[in-house]
Design a protein around this motif. Structure first.
Motif, PDB file in Angstrom:
ATOM      1  N   GLY A  58      29.671 -13.834 -24.137  1.00 49.81           N
ATOM      2  CA  GLY A  58      30.737 -14.633 -23.705  1.00 49.81           C
ATOM      3  C   GLY A  58      30.673 -14.974 -22.363  1.00 49.81           C
ATOM      4  N   GLU A  59      29.627 -14.679 -21.678  1.00 49.70           N
ATOM      5  CA  GLU A  59      29.235 -15.390 -20.283  1.00 49.70           C
ATOM      6  C   GLU A  59      28.305 -16.416 -20.510  1.00 49.70           C
ATOM      7  N   LYS A  60      28.627 -17.649 -19.660  1.00 45.32           N
ATOM      8  CA  LYS A  60      27.745 -18.659 -19.563  1.00 45.32           C
ATOM      9  C   LYS A  60      26.314 -18.297 -18.948  1.00 45.32           C
ATOM     10  N   LYS A  61      25.383 -18.680 -19.638  1.00 44.34           N
ATOM     11  CA  LYS A  61      23.987 -18.123 -19.178  1.00 44.34           C
ATOM     12  C   LYS A  61      23.618 -18.794 -17.969  1.00 44.34           C
ATOM     13  N   LYS A  62      22.957 -17.875 -16.989  1.00 45.83           N
ATOM     14  CA  LYS A  62      22.329 -18.587 -15.633  1.00 45.83           C
ATOM     15  C   LYS A  62      21.152 -18.084 -15.473  1.00 45.83           C
ATOM     16  N   MET A  63      20.108 -18.714 -15.187  1.00 43.67           N
ATOM     17  CA  MET A  63      18.776 -18.314 -15.147  1.00 43.67           C
ATOM     18  C   MET A  63      18.565 -17.715 -13.542  1.00 43.67           C
ATOM     19  N   GLU A  64      18.073 -16.594 -13.505  1.00 45.93           N
ATOM     20  CA  GLU A  64      17.989 -16.122 -12.055  1.00 45.93           C
ATOM     21  C   GLU A  64      16.650 -16.867 -11.565  1.00 45.93           C
ATOM     22  N   PRO A  76      13.928  -4.368 -21.327  1.00 42.27           N
ATOM     23  CA  PRO A  76      14.098  -5.263 -20.269  1.00 42.27           C
ATOM     24  C   PRO A  76      15.270  -5.800 -20.026  1.00 42.27           C
ATOM     25  N   SER A  77      16.076  -5.617 -18.985  1.00 49.80           N
ATOM     26  CA  SER A  77      17.384  -6.380 -18.700  1.00 49.80           C
ATOM     27  C   SER A  77      17.256  -7.651 -18.669  1.00 49.80           C
ATOM     28  N   MET A  78      15.776  -8.249 -18.066  1.00 48.42           N
ATOM     29  CA  MET A  78      15.761  -9.636 -17.868  1.00 48.42           C
ATOM     30  C   MET A  78      15.601 -10.502 -19.273  1.00 48.42           C
ATOM     31  N   LEU A 131       0.819  -1.342  -0.024  1.00 50.51           N
ATOM     32  CA  LEU A 131       0.141   0.212  -0.006  1.00 50.51           C
ATOM     33  C   LEU A 131       0.979   1.312   0.029  1.00 50.51           C
ATOM     34  N   THR A 132       0.398   2.311  -0.603  1.00 54.79           N
ATOM     35  CA  THR A 132       1.110   3.572  -0.660  1.00 54.79           C
ATOM     36  C   THR A 132       1.461   3.952   0.647  1.00 54.79           C
ATOM     37  N   GLY A 133       2.740   4.407   0.954  1.00 60.11           N
ATOM     38  CA  GLY A 133       3.190   4.610   2.145  1.00 60.11           C
ATOM     39  C   GLY A 133       3.903   3.573   2.897  1.00 60.11           C
ATOM     40  N   ASP A 134       3.703   2.436   2.742  1.00 62.28           N
ATOM     41  CA  ASP A 134       4.338   1.135   3.429  1.00 62.28           C
ATOM     42  C   ASP A 134       5.997   1.587   3.417  1.00 62.28           C
ATOM     43  N   LEU A 135       6.588   0.911   4.309  1.00 68.01           N
ATOM     44  CA  LEU A 135       7.916   0.834   4.361  1.00 68.01           C
ATOM     45  C   LEU A 135       8.338  -0.420   4.466  1.00 68.01           C
ATOM     46  N   VAL A 136       9.444  -0.688   3.579  1.00 71.61           N
ATOM     47  CA  VAL A 136       9.863  -2.020   3.292  1.00 71.61           C
ATOM     48  C   VAL A 136      11.383  -1.814   3.408  1.00 71.61           C
ATOM     49  N   GLU A 137      12.127  -3.189   3.745  1.00 71.00           N
ATOM     50  CA  GLU A 137      13.295  -3.503   4.020  1.00 71.00           C
ATOM     51  C   GLU A 137      13.708  -4.325   2.714  1.00 71.00           C
ATOM     52  N   ILE A 138      14.769  -4.176   1.946  1.00 70.72           N
ATOM     53  CA  ILE A 138      15.249  -4.606   0.753  1.00 70.72           C
ATOM     54  C   ILE A 138      16.282  -5.811   1.341  1.00 70.72           C
ATOM     55  N   VAL A 139      15.849  -6.984   0.787  1.00 72.67           N
ATOM     56  CA  VAL A 139      16.590  -8.082   1.128  1.00 72.67           C
ATOM     57  C   VAL A 139      17.672  -8.600  -0.119  1.00 72.67           C
ATOM     58  N   GLU A 140      17.034  -8.190  -1.521  1.00 68.47           N
ATOM     59  CA  GLU A 140      17.945  -8.483  -2.590  1.00 68.47           C
ATOM     60  C   GLU A 140      17.371  -7.565  -3.834  1.00 68.47           C
ATOM     61  N   LYS A 141      18.578  -6.861  -4.113  1.00 67.80           N
ATOM     62  CA  LYS A 141      17.961  -5.906  -5.307  1.00 67.80           C
ATOM     63  C   LYS A 141      18.414  -6.765  -6.567  1.00 67.80           C
ATOM     64  N   SER A 142      17.474  -7.387  -7.367  1.00 63.11           N
ATOM     65  CA  SER A 142      18.009  -7.986  -8.680  1.00 63.11           C
ATOM     66  C   SER A 142      18.096  -7.226  -9.883  1.00 63.11           C
ATOM     67  N   PRO A 143      18.906  -7.294 -10.434  1.00 62.82           N
ATOM     68  CA  PRO A 143      19.337  -6.542 -11.717  1.00 62.82           C
ATOM     69  C   PRO A 143      17.992  -6.620 -12.667  1.00 62.82           C
ATOM     70  N   LEU A 197      18.660   0.558 -12.205  1.00 54.77           N
ATOM     71  CA  LEU A 197      18.221  -0.364 -11.078  1.00 54.77           C
ATOM     72  C   LEU A 197      16.654  -0.707 -11.311  1.00 54.77           C
ATOM     73  N   ASP A 198      15.798  -0.113 -11.837  1.00 58.97           N
ATOM     74  CA  ASP A 198      14.673  -0.651 -11.982  1.00 58.97           C
ATOM     75  C   ASP A 198      14.249  -1.722 -13.060  1.00 58.97           C
ATOM     76  N   GLY A 199      15.525  -2.151 -13.775  1.00 61.09           N
ATOM     77  CA  GLY A 199      15.260  -3.160 -14.663  1.00 61.09           C
ATOM     78  C   GLY A 199      15.363  -2.781 -16.042  1.00 61.09           C
ATOM     79  N   TRP A 200      15.137  -1.673 -16.261  1.00 64.60           N
ATOM     80  CA  TRP A 200      14.932  -1.332 -17.765  1.00 64.60           C
ATOM     81  C   TRP A 200      16.201  -0.535 -18.012  1.00 64.60           C
ATOM     82  N   TRP A 201      17.130  -1.431 -18.806  1.00 67.53           N
ATOM     83  CA  TRP A 201      18.532  -0.470 -19.232  1.00 67.53           C
ATOM     84  C   TRP A 201      18.294   0.157 -20.412  1.00 67.53           C
ATOM     85  N   VAL A 202      19.135   1.031 -20.675  1.00 64.75           N
ATOM     86  CA  VAL A 202      19.234   1.879 -21.914  1.00 64.75           C
ATOM     87  C   VAL A 202      20.236   1.212 -22.808  1.00 64.75           C
ATOM     88  N   VAL A 203      19.663   0.731 -24.173  1.00 68.70           N
ATOM     89  CA  VAL A 203      20.537   0.312 -25.012  1.00 68.70           C
ATOM     90  C   VAL A 203      20.590   0.811 -26.126  1.00 68.70           C
TER      91      VAL A 203
END
Length: 337
Positions: free
Chosen positions: A256-262, A248-250, A150-162, A232-238
Motif C-alpha cells: 500500500g505504500e509507494k516504493k522509494k529506493m533508498e 533481509p529488510s532491504m 578495526l576492533t575497538g574503534d569508536l564511531v558516531e552514527i550519522v544515520e541508522k538505515s532500517p 535494527l540490524d536489518g534482519w527482520w523476523v517475518v
C-alpha cells in the motif's frame, strides 16, 4: 519589574550535528537589555516556523491586508534537504533578518513570541551528544561507499538505515558499515530495538532470498508476508503461514505504500552480515545481546493467533466457519488485526 528584551543578535556560524540524524544548527549570541549574553542554537526549519508564527500574529505588518504596510522582513522557506553549502550561504540572509527584526517597533521586537524564541533553553547549555558505538570486530569494506574499521574503534552514527547499513563517522572517515559490527558502550542491548508485534504488518518481497542460516526463511520475489519484529540490524523476523524466520529488510516493501529506493540500497545488492556470522567478535560486555529464538517467535506467534481465533488449524469464529490464516484473511479483504 524592568521589561527584558533582545537588543542585539550576533551570528557566530553554524555546526553540524549527527543526533538524532545529520542536521545543521546556527550559533547565535543573543544580547539582552540587562547586559546579559547567551549562546543559543537554532535550526533553520525552527527559525522559519517562528517567522510564520510572527507573520500570523501581526497580519498588518506582515502585509497580509495591504502589501504596502509590510515591515516584517521576508525569509525564504527551507529546502527539502539542507546541505553544508546552503547552510553556509544562508548566514548573511539570517543575520540581516535578525537585525531587521530587532529594529522593528517594540510591539513586535519585544513581544513574548520573540523573547521566547531567543531565550536560552536547557539544550542550548547542554547540547545533545551522540552516544558513540564500539566496533566488535575488524570490518573490511566491500565498496567505495563503506569504510574499514578495526576492533575497538569508536564511531558516531550519522544515520541508522532500517536495512541494517548505518552511516558512520570514525575520526575523519565517513561511510556505511553493518550495524551488526557495532555495539552501544553502555550495554549489549540496543535500546532502540522495537518489541515484537505479533499482529504483524503486511509486506511484499522485492527480491528472492535463500536462507543461509537455520533461523532464516527462503522466499521468492512477490510473496506477501507479515513482519512481526523489526530489528535494527536489518534482519527482520517475518511470518509466512505458520513459519517464522529472519529475512533481509532491504528485500521488503510495505503493501500500500509507494516504493522509494533508498540511496544505501542502490549502492549495494547484498544484505548486511548478521551478528551470528561475525568471527572473532569481541564485546566489552560480560553478557552478550539477548536474542529471541525462532522457537520462541513461533510459540508466541501461535499463542497470539490462537487468542485471536486466527490459527490456521483452528475453527474461526465467523458466520461461514472458514479456516484462514490472518495473512489469507487480509489478502481476501477480511478484517485486519
Amino acid at each position: 519589574m524592568e521589561e527584558i528584551y533582545v537588543r542585539h543578535v550576533e551570528f557566530l556560524g553554524f555546526e553540524k550535528r549527527f543526533f538524532p540524524s545529520q542536521h545543521y544548527v546556527y550559533m547565535l549570541m543573543v544580547k539582552w537589555n540587562n547586559l546579559s549574553e547567551k549562546l543559543i542554537y537554532r535550526g533553520y526549519p525552527e527559525i522559519y516556523t517562528f517567522h510564520k508564527s510572527l507573520m500570523e500574529m501581526f497580519p498588518i505588518e506582515a502585509g497580509d491586508i495591504d502589501k504596502k504596510d509590510r515591515i516584517i522582513p521576508a525569509l525564504p522557506a527551507p529546502k527539502w534537504l539542507d546541505s553544508q553549502k546552503s547552510t553556509e550561504t544562508r548566514q548573511s540572509t539570517l543575520a540581516e533578518y535578525c537585525h531587521s527584526l530587532i529594529s522593528l517597533p517594540p510591539k513586535i521586537s519585544r513581544c513574548q513570541l520573540v523573547c521566547n524564541f531567543f531565550k536560552v533553553r536547557p539544550e542550548d547549555e547542554n547540547p545533545p551528544a551522540q552516544q558513540p558505538y564500539r566496533v566488535i570486530s575488524d570490518y573490511s569494506k566491500t565498496s567505495k561507499y563503506e569504510i574499514n574499521l578495526l576492533t575497538g574503534d569508536l564511531v558516531e552514527i550519522v544515520e541508522k538505515s532500517p536495512n541494517g547499513w548505518w552511516f558512520c563517522q570514525c575520526d575523519t572517515k565517513r561511510g556505511w558499515v553493518p550495524a551488526s559490527y557495532l555495539e552501544p558502550l553502555d550495554g549489549p542491548e540496543e535500546p532502540e530495538d522495537a518489541d515484537p508485534n505479533y499482529a504483524g504488518e503486511l509486506y511484499i518481497t522485492t527480491q528472492a532470498y535463500k536462507a543461509a542460516q537455520d533461523d532464516e526463511l527462503t522466499l521468492e520475489t512477490g510473496e506477501t508476508i507479515e513482519v512481526i519484529h523489526k530489528l535494527l540490524d536489518g534482519w527482520w523476523v517475518v511470518r509466512k503461514g505458520e513459519e517464522t524466520g529472519h529475512f533481509p529488510s532491504m528485500f521488503l516493501h510495505k503493501t500500500g505504500e509507494k516504493k522509494k529506493m533508498e540511496e544505501s540500497v542502490i549502492r549495494r545488492q547484498i544484505p548486511p552480515p548478521r551478528r551470528s556470522t561475525i568471527r572473532n567478535a569481541q564485546s566489552i560486555h560480560g553478557k552478550g545481546r539477548k536474542g529471541i529464538s525462532q522457537n520462541t517467535y513461533r510459540r508466541n506467534s501461535r499463542r497470539f493467533l490462537l487468542q485471536k481465533g486466527d490459527w490456521p488449524n483452528q475453527p474461526r469464529k465467523t458466520s461461514n466457519d472458514a479456516t484462514q490464516s490472518p495473512l489469507q484473511e487480509r489478502e481476501n479483504g477480511g478484517t485486519p488485526f
